[in-house]
Design a protein around this motif. Structure first.
Motif, PDB file in Angstrom:
ATOM      1  N   ALA A  25     -18.102  37.705  14.392  1.00 37.47           N
ATOM      2  CA  ALA A  25     -17.217  37.465  13.253  1.00 37.47           C
ATOM      3  C   ALA A  25     -17.300  38.604  12.249  1.00 37.47           C
ATOM      4  O   ALA A  25     -16.284  39.010  11.666  1.00 37.47           O
ATOM      5  CB  ALA A  25     -17.576  36.141  12.585  1.00 37.47           C
ATOM      6  N   LEU A  26     -18.509  39.152  12.044  1.00 40.37           N
ATOM      7  CA  LEU A  26     -18.665  40.295  11.146  1.00 40.37           C
ATOM      8  C   LEU A  26     -17.835  41.486  11.620  1.00 40.37           C
ATOM      9  O   LEU A  26     -17.160  42.153  10.840  1.00 40.37           O
ATOM     10  CB  LEU A  26     -20.134  40.699  11.056  1.00 40.37           C
ATOM     11  N   VAL A  27     -17.902  41.763  12.915  1.00 38.21           N
ATOM     12  CA  VAL A  27     -17.141  42.883  13.474  1.00 38.21           C
ATOM     13  C   VAL A  27     -15.644  42.618  13.338  1.00 38.21           C
ATOM     14  O   VAL A  27     -14.869  43.512  12.976  1.00 38.21           O
ATOM     15  CB  VAL A  27     -17.527  43.123  14.938  1.00 38.21           C
ATOM     16  N   ALA A  28     -15.230  41.390  13.628  1.00 35.76           N
ATOM     17  CA  ALA A  28     -13.808  41.046  13.542  1.00 35.76           C
ATOM     18  C   ALA A  28     -13.299  41.205  12.103  1.00 35.76           C
ATOM     19  O   ALA A  28     -12.203  41.741  11.875  1.00 35.76           O
ATOM     20  CB  ALA A  28     -13.588  39.615  14.020  1.00 35.76           C
ATOM     21  N   ILE A  29     -14.083  40.752  11.129  1.00 32.22           N
ATOM     22  CA  ILE A  29     -13.678  40.888   9.724  1.00 32.22           C
ATOM     23  C   ILE A  29     -13.638  42.351   9.320  1.00 32.22           C
ATOM     24  O   ILE A  29     -12.774  42.778   8.530  1.00 32.22           O
ATOM     25  CB  ILE A  29     -14.615  40.072   8.822  1.00 32.22           C
ATOM     26  N   SER A  30     -14.558  43.155   9.866  1.00 34.17           N
ATOM     27  CA  SER A  30     -14.552  44.580   9.583  1.00 34.17           C
ATOM     28  C   SER A  30     -13.280  45.243  10.109  1.00 34.17           C
ATOM     29  O   SER A  30     -12.655  46.055   9.418  1.00 34.17           O
ATOM     30  CB  SER A  30     -15.786  45.247  10.207  1.00 34.17           C
ATOM     31  N   VAL A  31     -12.889  44.893  11.334  1.00 29.94           N
ATOM     32  CA  VAL A  31     -11.662  45.445  11.913  1.00 29.94           C
ATOM     33  C   VAL A  31     -10.447  44.980  11.108  1.00 29.94           C
ATOM     34  O   VAL A  31      -9.519  45.755  10.838  1.00 29.94           O
ATOM     35  CB  VAL A  31     -11.532  45.041  13.389  1.00 29.94           C
ATOM     36  N   TRP A  32     -10.429  43.710  10.722  1.00 24.46           N
ATOM     37  CA  TRP A  32      -9.348  43.175   9.899  1.00 24.46           C
ATOM     38  C   TRP A  32      -9.256  43.946   8.572  1.00 24.46           C
ATOM     39  O   TRP A  32      -8.160  44.303   8.123  1.00 24.46           O
ATOM     40  CB  TRP A  32      -9.587  41.691   9.631  1.00 24.46           C
ATOM     41  N   THR A  33     -10.411  44.225   7.976  1.00 23.70           N
ATOM     42  CA  THR A  33     -10.435  44.963   6.713  1.00 23.70           C
ATOM     43  C   THR A  33      -9.893  46.371   6.893  1.00 23.70           C
ATOM     44  O   THR A  33      -9.189  46.897   6.012  1.00 23.70           O
ATOM     45  CB  THR A  33     -11.869  45.010   6.152  1.00 23.70           C
ATOM     46  N   SER A  34     -10.222  47.005   8.018  1.00 22.67           N
ATOM     47  CA  SER A  34      -9.688  48.337   8.299  1.00 22.67           C
ATOM     48  C   SER A  34      -8.167  48.305   8.394  1.00 22.67           C
ATOM     49  O   SER A  34      -7.478  49.207   7.900  1.00 22.67           O
ATOM     50  CB  SER A  34     -10.284  48.885   9.599  1.00 22.67           C
ATOM     51  N   ALA A  35      -7.646  47.266   9.034  1.00 22.65           N
ATOM     52  CA  ALA A  35      -6.186  47.132   9.146  1.00 22.65           C
ATOM     53  C   ALA A  35      -5.547  46.926   7.777  1.00 22.65           C
ATOM     54  O   ALA A  35      -4.519  47.541   7.451  1.00 22.65           O
ATOM     55  CB  ALA A  35      -5.846  45.962  10.070  1.00 22.65           C
ATOM     56  N   VAL A  36      -6.165  46.084   6.949  1.00 24.25           N
ATOM     57  CA  VAL A  36      -5.647  45.845   5.598  1.00 24.25           C
ATOM     58  C   VAL A  36      -5.684  47.132   4.784  1.00 24.25           C
ATOM     59  O   VAL A  36      -4.731  47.471   4.057  1.00 24.25           O
ATOM     60  CB  VAL A  36      -6.459  44.739   4.901  1.00 24.25           C
ATOM     61  N   GLY A  37      -6.785  47.876   4.902  1.00 18.06           N
ATOM     62  CA  GLY A  37      -6.906  49.126   4.166  1.00 18.06           C
ATOM     63  C   GLY A  37      -5.868  50.148   4.586  1.00 18.06           C
ATOM     64  O   GLY A  37      -5.319  50.882   3.748  1.00 18.06           O
ATOM     65  N   THR A  38      -5.592  50.217   5.882  1.00 14.26           N
ATOM     66  CA  THR A  38      -4.571  51.140   6.371  1.00 14.26           C
ATOM     67  C   THR A  38      -3.200  50.790   5.806  1.00 14.26           C
ATOM     68  O   THR A  38      -2.449  51.665   5.358  1.00 14.26           O
ATOM     69  CB  THR A  38      -4.526  51.115   7.911  1.00 14.26           C
ATOM     70  N   LEU A  39      -2.865  49.501   5.811  1.00 18.27           N
ATOM     71  CA  LEU A  39      -1.585  49.070   5.241  1.00 18.27           C
ATOM     72  C   LEU A  39      -1.536  49.327   3.734  1.00 18.27           C
ATOM     73  O   LEU A  39      -0.491  49.708   3.198  1.00 18.27           O
ATOM     74  CB  LEU A  39      -1.370  47.583   5.523  1.00 18.27           C
ATOM     75  N   ALA A  40      -2.673  49.146   3.065  1.00 20.42           N
ATOM     76  CA  ALA A  40      -2.712  49.389   1.618  1.00 20.42           C
ATOM     77  C   ALA A  40      -2.471  50.860   1.307  1.00 20.42           C
ATOM     78  O   ALA A  40      -1.766  51.198   0.344  1.00 20.42           O
ATOM     79  CB  ALA A  40      -4.058  48.946   1.056  1.00 20.42           C
ATOM     80  N   ARG A  41      -3.063  51.756   2.112  1.00 24.41           N
ATOM     81  CA  ARG A  41      -2.848  53.179   1.880  1.00 24.41           C
ATOM     82  C   ARG A  41      -1.392  53.573   2.109  1.00 24.41           C
ATOM     83  O   ARG A  41      -0.848  54.435   1.407  1.00 24.41           O
ATOM     84  CB  ARG A  41      -3.775  53.995   2.782  1.00 24.41           C
ATOM     85  N   LEU A  42      -0.755  52.937   3.077  1.00 24.19           N
ATOM     86  CA  LEU A  42       0.665  53.201   3.307  1.00 24.19           C
ATOM     87  C   LEU A  42       1.503  52.710   2.132  1.00 24.19           C
ATOM     88  O   LEU A  42       2.467  53.364   1.709  1.00 24.19           O
ATOM     89  CB  LEU A  42       1.122  52.518   4.598  1.00 24.19           C
ATOM     90  N   ALA A  43       1.134  51.556   1.581  1.00 19.73           N
ATOM     91  CA  ALA A  43       1.897  50.978   0.476  1.00 19.73           C
ATOM     92  C   ALA A  43       1.775  51.798  -0.796  1.00 19.73           C
ATOM     93  O   ALA A  43       2.697  51.813  -1.623  1.00 19.73           O
ATOM     94  CB  ALA A  43       1.428  49.550   0.224  1.00 19.73           C
ATOM     95  N   THR A  44       0.646  52.502  -0.977  1.00 18.77           N
ATOM     96  CA  THR A  44       0.444  53.253  -2.221  1.00 18.77           C
ATOM     97  C   THR A  44       1.236  54.555  -2.262  1.00 18.77           C
ATOM     98  O   THR A  44       1.128  55.305  -3.242  1.00 18.77           O
ATOM     99  CB  THR A  44      -1.051  53.569  -2.420  1.00 18.77           C
ATOM    100  N   ARG A  45       2.009  54.826  -1.226  1.00 21.63           N
ATOM    101  CA  ARG A  45       2.887  55.993  -1.298  1.00 21.63           C
ATOM    102  C   ARG A  45       3.908  55.849  -2.426  1.00 21.63           C
ATOM    103  O   ARG A  45       4.448  56.831  -2.920  1.00 21.63           O
ATOM    104  CB  ARG A  45       3.620  56.170   0.036  1.00 21.63           C
ATOM    105  N   TRP A  46       4.170  54.603  -2.813  1.00 26.49           N
ATOM    106  CA  TRP A  46       5.126  54.346  -3.883  1.00 26.49           C
ATOM    107  C   TRP A  46       4.451  54.101  -5.226  1.00 26.49           C
ATOM    108  O   TRP A  46       5.092  53.709  -6.188  1.00 26.49           O
ATOM    109  CB  TRP A  46       6.006  53.149  -3.518  1.00 26.49           C
ATOM    110  N   VAL A  47       3.124  54.345  -5.274  1.00 30.41           N
ATOM    111  CA  VAL A  47       2.379  54.179  -6.532  1.00 30.41           C
ATOM    112  C   VAL A  47       2.208  55.538  -7.188  1.00 30.41           C
ATOM    113  O   VAL A  47       1.805  56.509  -6.539  1.00 30.41           O
ATOM    114  CB  VAL A  47       0.998  53.540  -6.258  1.00 30.41           C
ATOM    115  N   ASP A  48       2.506  55.618  -8.461  1.00 28.43           N
ATOM    116  CA  ASP A  48       2.374  56.870  -9.198  1.00 28.43           C
ATOM    117  C   ASP A  48       0.926  57.077  -9.641  1.00 28.43           C
ATOM    118  O   ASP A  48       0.318  56.182 -10.236  1.00 28.43           O
ATOM    119  CB  ASP A  48       3.280  56.870 -10.433  1.00 28.43           C
TER     120      ASP A  48
END
Length: 313
Positions: A25-48
């Protein structure tokens, strides 16, 4: 294959499988967090602004990744995250636990700089500009540290500890701390989502060796209650111990250089103190506060090192 009598799983296997599943479960949550972080970095392209983008990525990754993953797992397992304030009579313990990791970091920094000419920045692989203002430090370090503390506090204390407590209540802190330490030292991070073959292999190997370690702890914890020697273990249990030993040996040989190893172990100590405080106060806010203060002090010490010209030693 796990054998059972009348549908009842043997105690060795129940504990081993439970701890192995907890590590998975720890590994799965870590992978999930990596996916969330990747999407967050993509979303911040529109952040000044770079500083605002970093703050948004940190918040989404820590809260939407680590924290949400921990809460979801706790809900699935019906674990109590202990979101209440410290229980009556434990406030002095809560204060001591909150300050202890930070005090340890200061002591390590003093010893490293005076005895080994090695700064805390080299140990933790973090660098802060000597010219950084208080406002920039708060935006780029202190606030992200608070978000990370919430994520790891819920994950390591609310989930790992409570999961271990269901299986080995008499050794909850020590077993939880060992699982957290191995997880922290394995090459798993919450950075970019693993898409390259090398990154995927690292996650798979971490999963295999981590689950084996968790299962081995379960086997040994139950086996030590009897007077039987280790050679009496069943073949499947011996295989799990062997695989876990290979993983631990791999971690030991990878703990270089020495300065970075000290930094990793400093984090492990902070998590262990937080786990102990969580058990004594039964409040997840205590380890969260301890980790937040710990990371804030790390940044402050590294900033002082930079101002004194010690950061690159």
């Amino acid at each position: 294959m796990v054998t059972a009598v009348d549908g009842v799983v043997p105690e060795h296997d129940r504990t081993a499988l439970g701890l192995g599943a907890l590590f998975a479960a720890l590994v799965a949550i870590s992978v999930w967090t990596s996916a969330v972080g990747t999407l967050a970095r993509l979303a911040t392209r529109w952040v000044d602004g770079a500083s605002l983008a970093l703050l948004v990525v940190s918040a989404i990754t820590s809260l939407g990744g680590l924290a949400l993953g921990a809460v979801a797992y706790a809900w699935y397992r019906d674990l109590d995250l202990r979101l209440a304030l410290p229980r009556q009579g434990s406030w002095s313990t809560a204060l001591a636990v909150t300050l202890a990791p930070a005090a340890l970091a200061v002591c390590v920094a003093i010893a490293g700089n005076t005895l080994f000419d090695t700064g805390l920045s080299a140990m933790t692989q973090r660098w802060v500009s000597a010219d950084a203002s208080a406002g920039s430090l708060i935006r780029l370090a202190v606030l992200p540290a608070a978000f990370v503390s919430v994520g790891y506090g819920l994950l390591f204390c609310g989930v790992v500890y409570e999961g271990v407590r269901d299986l080995l209540p008499e050794h909850a802190v020590s077993v939880a701390a060992s699982l957290v330490a191995v997880f922290w030292l394995l090459p798993i991070d919450v950075g970019p989502f693993p898409t390259t073959p090398g990154a995927v292999i690292e996650v798979v190997l971490s999963l295999v060796f981590g689950v084996a370690f968790g299962m081995a702890v379960g086997v040994l914890s139950r086996h030590r209650r009897s007077d039987a020697p280790l050679r009496s273990l069943e073949a499947r249990h011996a295989a799990v111990l062997a695989l876990a030993a290979v993983g631990v040996l791999g971690l030991a040989t990878d703990l270089t250089p020495l300065a970075q190893t000290v930094g990793d172990l400093l984090w492990v100590a902070a998590f262990g103190i937080g786990l102990s405080g969580y058990e004594r106060t039964r409040s997840v806010w205590v380890p969260i506060a301890a980790l937040a203060v710990f990371q804030t002090v790390l940044v402050a010490v590294i900033h002082v090192e930079a101002q004194l010209g010690l950061a690159l030693l």
